[in-house]
Write an enzyme that holds these catalytic residues in place. Structure first.
Site, PDB file in Angstrom:
ATOM      1  N   HIS A 145     -12.177  30.596   5.692  1.00 19.05           N
ATOM      2  CA  HIS A 145     -11.208  30.702   6.513  1.00 19.05           C
ATOM      3  C   HIS A 145     -11.294  30.216   7.932  1.00 19.05           C
ATOM      4  CE1 HIS A 145     -12.605  34.311   8.434  1.00 19.05           C
ATOM      5  NE2 HIS A 145     -13.185  34.701   7.374  1.00 19.05           N
ATOM      6  N   ASP A 146     -10.166  29.614   8.389  1.00 18.70           N
ATOM      7  CA  ASP A 146     -10.017  29.337  10.022  1.00 18.70           C
ATOM      8  C   ASP A 146     -11.222  28.278  10.138  1.00 18.70           C
ATOM      9  OD1 ASP A 146      -7.834  31.173  10.942  1.00 18.70           O
ATOM     10  OD2 ASP A 146      -9.646  32.666   9.791  1.00 18.70           O
ATOM     11  N   GLY A 202     -16.524  31.873   8.058  1.00 14.34           N
ATOM     12  CA  GLY A 202     -15.342  31.620   8.546  1.00 14.34           C
ATOM     13  C   GLY A 202     -15.488  31.100  10.156  1.00 14.34           C
TER      14      GLY A 202
END
Length: 264
Positions: free
Chosen positions: A118-119, A136
């Protein structure tokens, strides 16, 4: 070009000339641009935005819910740029509330079983090797290469044109144009082969080498090295890229070849 055994949600936006093979699953709120190929058993989840002429191989999962205990179901996205290839069983998680998106640039190759969490932000022309695991919020600059079996710590940053050797544990930031190897991860020279392939001149390559002599080989503190680089070396895009990257590093940069922490 959607095979009858594929599932495509009626709200998904599929452009012309997209091929979706049998048993692929395309959820709602997905956009796939022209010329992209989706292989069998790939799963494209909500929030995915896939560009033109991409190749998504069997078993790939894009825009899955992030593996983050703080995630509370917020609306987030995953972007994949044009001409990017994602090989078998790689996974790309969508963003969380902090940045709202995971981004993979154009003309990238993500090899089999890799994970982009994520991200993360992956630039253009990047190569991520087999089974690479990116935690992440990792940033990978344009033309960056992470070789197979490497793992990258959350929030780590890897500069443009950097090269990470196979099986590396990336705990610190890796500055632009450099090669990283050994355990713990250390400076192993500059990525001169890659730079020559991309049209960098001998003069540019020599200046990059000289910059890293100040940083890693002269026994200077981090602050002193950067100050002397700006005072003693001519300005260039490459010089500014390196200096700004190191100044803005929050995790600190990788060790020098002798194992000395930069900044000591």
């Amino acid at each position: 070009m959607i095979q009858p055994l594929a599932y495509v949600h009626p709200e998904a936006k599929i452009a012309q000339n997209v091929v979706i093979e049998p048993f692929a699953i395309i959820h709602k709120d997905v956009e796939i641009d022209e010329g992209t190929w989706i292989g069998s058993h790939a799963v494209i989840n909500e929030g995915a935005r896939i560009g033109k002429n991409c190749r998504i191989y069997p078993g790939v999962v894009i825009s899955a819910i992030p593996q983050d205990l703080k995630f509370r179901g917020e609306y987030t996205l995953t972007f994949v740029g044009d001409n990017t290839t994602i090989r078998e069983y790689a996974t790309v998680s969508r963003g969380t509330e902090e940045h709202r998106r995971t981004e993979i640039g154009s003309d990238c190759l993500i090899m089999a079983y890799a994970h982009v969490a994520h991200d993360c932000r992956v630039g253009n022309h990047c190569l991520i090797g087999n089974t690479v695991q990116m935690a992440g919020h990792v940033h990978l600059g344009d033309w960056g290469i992470i070789s197979a079996f490497s793992a990258v710590h959350q929030f780590a940053k890897i500069g443009v044109h950097a090269f990470i050797s196979g099986g590396s544990l990336v705990r610190k930031d890796v500055p632009p144009f450099s090669k990283a190897a050994r355990e713990p991860l250390s400076y192993a020279g500059i990525n001169s082969v890659g730079l020559r392939r991309r049209g960098y001149t001998n003069e540019q390559i020599n200046q990059i080498q000289e910059i890293y002599r100040y940083i890693y080989l002269r026994g200077l503190s981090n602050a002193d090295a950067l100050t002397r680089i700006e005072l003693e070396l001519p300005p260039s895009d490459e010089r500014d890229e390196i200096v700004n990257f190191i100044r803005n590093s929050e995790r600190g940069i990788m060790k020098g070849p002798s194992g000395r922490e930069v900044g000591e």
